[in-house]
Design a protein around this motif. Structure first.
Motif, PDB file in Angstrom:
ATOM      1  N   TYR A   1      29.454 -36.232 -29.470  1.00 49.10           N
ATOM      2  CA  TYR A   1      28.929 -35.323 -29.501  1.00 49.10           C
ATOM      3  C   TYR A   1      29.236 -34.601 -30.638  1.00 49.10           C
ATOM      4  O   TYR A   1      30.243 -34.011 -31.558  1.00 49.10           O
ATOM      5  N   LEU A   2      27.835 -34.571 -32.011  1.00 47.06           N
ATOM      6  CA  LEU A   2      28.308 -33.629 -33.099  1.00 47.06           C
ATOM      7  C   LEU A   2      28.058 -32.237 -32.876  1.00 47.06           C
ATOM      8  O   LEU A   2      27.168 -31.611 -32.358  1.00 47.06           O
ATOM      9  N   ILE A   3      28.650 -30.845 -33.904  1.00 44.74           N
ATOM     10  CA  ILE A   3      28.247 -29.891 -33.242  1.00 44.74           C
ATOM     11  C   ILE A   3      29.015 -29.349 -34.613  1.00 44.74           C
ATOM     12  O   ILE A   3      29.539 -29.806 -35.637  1.00 44.74           O
ATOM     13  N   ASP A   4      28.218 -27.458 -34.115  1.00 42.61           N
ATOM     14  CA  ASP A   4      28.732 -26.658 -35.914  1.00 42.61           C
ATOM     15  C   ASP A   4      28.135 -27.778 -36.902  1.00 42.61           C
ATOM     16  O   ASP A   4      29.290 -27.663 -37.843  1.00 42.61           O
ATOM     17  N   PRO A   5      27.210 -28.086 -37.031  1.00 40.67           N
ATOM     18  CA  PRO A   5      27.026 -28.774 -38.693  1.00 40.67           C
ATOM     19  C   PRO A   5      26.703 -27.515 -39.671  1.00 40.67           C
ATOM     20  O   PRO A   5      26.752 -26.572 -39.407  1.00 40.67           O
ATOM     21  N   ALA A   6      27.146 -28.290 -41.119  1.00 40.64           N
ATOM     22  CA  ALA A   6      26.922 -27.542 -42.024  1.00 40.64           C
ATOM     23  C   ALA A   6      25.386 -29.071 -42.971  1.00 40.64           C
ATOM     24  O   ALA A   6      26.311 -28.795 -43.967  1.00 40.64           O
ATOM     25  N   VAL A   7      24.559 -28.920 -42.241  1.00 37.19           N
ATOM     26  CA  VAL A   7      24.134 -30.351 -43.289  1.00 37.19           C
ATOM     27  C   VAL A   7      23.681 -30.103 -43.780  1.00 37.19           C
ATOM     28  O   VAL A   7      22.787 -29.192 -44.601  1.00 37.19           O
ATOM     29  N   PHE A   8      23.440 -30.911 -45.100  1.00 36.65           N
ATOM     30  CA  PHE A   8      23.237 -31.358 -46.335  1.00 36.65           C
ATOM     31  C   PHE A   8      22.834 -33.059 -46.511  1.00 36.65           C
ATOM     32  O   PHE A   8      23.532 -33.430 -46.309  1.00 36.65           O
ATOM     33  N   TYR A   9      22.894 -33.095 -47.120  1.00 36.33           N
ATOM     34  CA  TYR A   9      22.399 -34.445 -48.667  1.00 36.33           C
ATOM     35  C   TYR A   9      23.259 -34.588 -49.105  1.00 36.33           C
ATOM     36  O   TYR A   9      23.034 -33.597 -50.189  1.00 36.33           O
ATOM     37  N   GLY A  10      24.182 -35.606 -49.646  1.00 33.16           N
ATOM     38  CA  GLY A  10      24.954 -36.023 -50.654  1.00 33.16           C
ATOM     39  C   GLY A  10      25.292 -36.673 -50.653  1.00 33.16           C
ATOM     40  O   GLY A  10      25.033 -38.338 -50.399  1.00 33.16           O
TER      41      GLY A  10
END
Length: 288
Positions: free
Chosen positions: A210-219
Motif C-alpha cells: 500500500y502507498l501512503i502519504d503521497p505528494a503526487v505529480f507527473y514527472g
C-alpha cells in the motif's frame, strides 16, 4: 485525545462506542492513532498547526493513485472541513502483514504506476511535500518544471530560512542555469507518488503493498527512483522487480544525485543544517 478522536468520528457518522485509541509512531508531521470502535477500525491523523488544506491534498493524492490502479492505497473516509479548529483525516486501518514478496510486488507496482502517463509535467493543483508547500501547475518542459517548481522553489524557502549561505546559493544558481546539461527533456511525464521513502509504504493483508502519504505529480519516473535510493530502506528485490517491468535509462546514474538534491533541499528546510553538507556535496559534484 480520546475526546478529540470521538468528536471526529461522531462528525464522520460513527457514534458507536470507542474501544481503543493507540498512538502510531513514525510520522514527522502529525499525531497518528489506531482507533477501534464498535463499528469499525480506523487510522486517524490530527494536526493542529498544519495548513488547513493539507489533509484534503493528501486525500486527493491517494485518490489519484487509486485511479491509476497500479498499487493499493487506504480508503479515505473523512477529511476535516474548511474552518475546522484542527486538521484531521480518517482512513481505513490497514493491518500490517508483510510477506517475502511484498517488496518485489511494490517494485512491479511502482513500475506500473510509472506507465500512467500525461501530456505535461506537474499537476493541476499545488500540494505538499511533508508540511512544505509543493507548487505545481502544468509545464511542457521537464527541466523548466524542475527549475521553477522544485529546486528553485525550495532554494527560495531555504534562503528565507537563512539556510542558503552565499557559496551554496552561488552554486545552486549556477546549477539551475545549466540544468539542461544533465536533465533530459524527452521523458514521458508519468504519475509519481512524489515522496516515496521507506516509511511511505506498508505491506497490508496477504503482503499487498500500500502507498501512503503521497505528494503526487507527473514527472520523470527516475526522479522517484532516485529518492528511493537517497536514504535506503528498499531491498535489491524491489529494484530488480522494477527493472523487470521498466529498465533504467542510460543517463540515470548521471542525473540521480541531481534528482536527489530536491529531497535534500526539502529536508534542509524541514529539519535544518544537518542536511546542508549533503546539499553542498551534490552542488560541488555538478558545478565545482
Amino acid at each position: 485525545m480520546r475526546h478529540t478522536v470521538k468528536a471526529i468520528l461522531h462528525e464522520m457518522g460513527d457514534s458507536s462506542s470507542l474501544i481503543e485509541v493507540q498512538p502510531v509512531h513514525g510520522g514527522d508531521i502529525s499525531q497518528a492513532f489506531e482507533v477501534r470502535t464498535e463499528q469499525d477500525h480506523y487510522f486517524v491523523k490530527i494536526n493542529r498547526n498544519a495548513a488547513p488544506d493539507i489533509f484534503q491534498k493528501e486525500a486527493d493524492g491517494l485518490q489519484q493513485l487509486r485511479q491509476a490502479g497500479a498499487l493499493s492505497v487506504p480508503q479515505v473516509y473523512h477529511v476535516s472541513p474548511a474552518g475546522a479548529d484542527h486538521g484531521y483525516i480518517v482512513m481505513e486501518w490497514v493491518p500490517r502483514e508483510p510477506a517475502s514478496d511484498s517488496e518485489a510486488r511494490l517494485g512491479r507496482g511502482l513500475a506500473q504506476l510509472h506507465q500512467y502517463t500525461h501530456t505535461h509535467y506537474g499537476l493541476a493543483e499545488d500540494n505538499y511535500i511533508g508540511k512544505l508547500p509543493q507548487p505545481n501547475g502544468w509545464q511542457t518542459s521537464w527541466p523548466r518544471f524542475l527549475r521553477e517548481k522544485r529546486l528553485g522553489y525550495q532554494a527560495k524557502l531555504a534562503e528565507e530560512k537563512g539556510r542558503l549561505p552565499a557559496p551554496r546559493k552561488a552554486r545552486l544558481e549556477k546549477l539551475l542555469d545549466r540544468l539542461e546539461q544533465w536533465v533530459p527533456d524527452h521523458q514521458q511525464p508519468v504519475m509519481l507518488h512524489g515522496d516515496l521513502w521507506s516509511g511511505n509504504w506498508l505491506a497490508g493483508p496477504n503482503g499487498e503493498p500500500y502507498l501512503i502519504d503521497p505528494a503526487v505529480f507527473y514527472g520523470d519516473r527516475e526522479f522517484e527512483l532516485a529518492f528511493t535510493e537517497l536514504f535506503g530502506g528498499f531491498s535489491p528485490r524491489f529494484y530488480a522487480a522494477y527493472r523487470d517491468v521498466q529498465p533504467l535509462s542510460d543517463y540515470y546514474e548521471d542525473v540521480r544525485p541531481l534528482y536527489q538534491l530536491y529531497y535534500l533541499l526539502v529536508h534542509l528546510n524541514l529539519f535544518g543544517e544537518s542536511y546542508g553538507p549533503a546539499v553542498d556535496r551534490i552542488l560541488r559534484h555538478y558545478v565545482g
